[in-house]
Write a protein that holds these residues in place. Sequence first.
Motif, short mmCIF file in Angstrom:
data_model
loop_
_atom_site.label_atom_id
_atom_site.label_comp_id
_atom_site.label_asym_id
_atom_site.label_seq_id
_atom_site.Cartn_x
_atom_site.Cartn_y
_atom_site.Cartn_z
N GLN A 43 46.53 -2.20 -11.57
CA GLN A 43 46.81 -2.38 -12.99
C GLN A 43 46.05 -3.62 -13.43
OE1 GLN A 43 51.02 -2.55 -13.51
NE2 GLN A 43 51.21 -0.31 -13.59
N ALA A 44 45.11 -3.42 -14.34
CA ALA A 44 44.22 -4.52 -14.75
C ALA A 44 44.98 -5.73 -15.28
CB ALA A 44 43.23 -4.01 -15.80
N SER A 45 46.12 -5.52 -15.93
CA SER A 45 46.84 -6.65 -16.51
C SER A 45 47.50 -7.53 -15.45
CB SER A 45 47.90 -6.13 -17.48
OG SER A 45 48.82 -5.31 -16.78
N THR A 46 47.71 -7.00 -14.24
CA THR A 46 48.36 -7.79 -13.20
C THR A 46 47.40 -8.19 -12.08
OG1 THR A 46 49.03 -5.81 -12.00
CG2 THR A 46 50.60 -6.68 -13.62
N CYS A 47 46.12 -7.90 -12.24
CA CYS A 47 45.15 -8.16 -11.18
C CYS A 47 44.73 -9.62 -11.13
CB CYS A 47 43.90 -7.30 -11.36
SG CYS A 47 44.18 -5.60 -10.91
N ASP A 48 44.49 -10.07 -9.94
CA ASP A 48 43.90 -11.38 -9.70
C ASP A 48 42.40 -11.13 -9.51
OD1 ASP A 48 42.94 -13.78 -8.73
OD2 ASP A 48 44.52 -14.02 -7.23
N TYR A 49 41.62 -11.35 -10.55
CA TYR A 49 40.18 -11.06 -10.53
C TYR A 49 39.48 -11.81 -9.39
CZ TYR A 49 40.38 -8.70 -15.06
OH TYR A 49 40.65 -7.82 -16.07
N ALA A 50 39.85 -13.06 -9.19
CA ALA A 50 39.21 -13.85 -8.14
C ALA A 50 39.49 -13.24 -6.77
CB ALA A 50 39.68 -15.29 -8.20
N ALA A 51 40.72 -12.78 -6.54
CA ALA A 51 41.06 -12.15 -5.26
C ALA A 51 40.27 -10.86 -5.07
CB ALA A 51 42.56 -11.88 -5.17
N CYS A 53 37.31 -10.23 -6.33
CA CYS A 53 35.93 -10.63 -6.03
C CYS A 53 35.80 -11.05 -4.58
CB CYS A 53 35.49 -11.76 -6.96
SG CYS A 53 35.18 -11.23 -8.66
N ARG A 54 36.77 -11.78 -4.07
CA ARG A 54 36.73 -12.18 -2.66
C ARG A 54 36.83 -10.97 -1.74
NH1 ARG A 54 39.48 -16.65 -4.84
NH2 ARG A 54 41.52 -15.68 -4.50
N GLN A 55 37.60 -9.97 -2.16
CA GLN A 55 37.70 -8.73 -1.38
C GLN A 55 36.34 -8.02 -1.32
OE1 GLN A 55 40.83 -6.09 -2.66
NE2 GLN A 55 39.88 -4.33 -1.67
N ILE A 56 35.64 -8.00 -2.44
CA ILE A 56 34.30 -7.38 -2.50
C ILE A 56 33.35 -8.09 -1.55
CG2 ILE A 56 32.29 -7.01 -3.99
CD1 ILE A 56 34.35 -6.64 -6.31
N LEU A 57 33.47 -9.39 -1.46
CA LEU A 57 32.56 -10.18 -0.63
C LEU A 57 32.77 -9.97 0.87
CD1 LEU A 57 32.58 -13.47 -2.71
CD2 LEU A 57 30.75 -11.78 -2.57
N LYS A 58 33.78 -9.23 1.23
CA LYS A 58 34.03 -8.95 2.65
C LYS A 58 33.39 -7.64 3.09
CE LYS A 58 38.26 -11.60 2.70
NZ LYS A 58 39.70 -11.58 2.89
N HIS A 84 37.05 -19.32 -11.36
CA HIS A 84 37.13 -20.54 -10.54
C HIS A 84 36.62 -20.32 -9.12
CE1 HIS A 84 39.36 -22.42 -13.77
NE2 HIS A 84 40.20 -21.38 -13.75
N LEU A 85 35.53 -19.56 -8.98
CA LEU A 85 34.93 -19.32 -7.66
C LEU A 85 33.95 -20.44 -7.35
CD1 LEU A 85 34.16 -15.49 -7.92
CD2 LEU A 85 36.05 -16.58 -6.70
N ASN A 86 34.03 -20.98 -6.17
CA ASN A 86 33.07 -21.98 -5.73
C ASN A 86 31.96 -21.22 -5.02
OD1 ASN A 86 31.58 -23.89 -4.30
ND2 ASN A 86 33.35 -25.23 -4.04
#
Length: 136
Positions: A43-51, A53-58, A84-86
Motif C-alpha cells: 500500500q503506497a500510503s504506508t510504504c517506507d520508500y527508503a526501505a 530502495c534499499r531492497q532494490i539495491l540488494k 535521506h539516502l546516503n
Amino acid sequence: MDDIRAYCAGDTRNKIIIGESCIPVLHYVDVGVELARLLQQNQASTCDYAALCRQILKTMSYSEQADFYLALKNIGILFEPSLHLNLRTIIENYSIDQSLFISAEGCIESDKFLFMGDAACAIDLHGLSYKQLKNE
C-alpha cells in the motif's frame, strides 16, 4: 569488455563502473520501474520508500564477464532528498564485494559524479576506485 573484465578482477577495494549506456551482456535493474512495482505490491500510503530502495539495491546478478555484480539504471529517484539516502555510503558498501555498474547520464568532475550534470545531485567518489566508461 576485456578492460571491464580486467577491472572487475583487479585488486581494488571498490569496483565502480559508471557510464551512460548499459553494457549489453549485463542485467540492469531499472530502479524507477522496480520501485513502482514494489509500491503496487504494497500500500503506497504506508510504504517506507527508503526501505524499498534499499531492497532494490540488494538485487545481485552473476556473469562470467563481471562475476557477482549489481547493475543499476534509471537511478534518479535515489537522489530524492526526502528519502535521506546516503548515496556515497551505499555506493561504497555495494562495490566492495561485487562490481557496481551504474548507467546514468552525468559526468565526473573532481571525483564527483554529477547526475545529469547537476551539482545538487552529486555523489562524492573521492577515495573510491571507479572507472568511467566513455560513449563510443
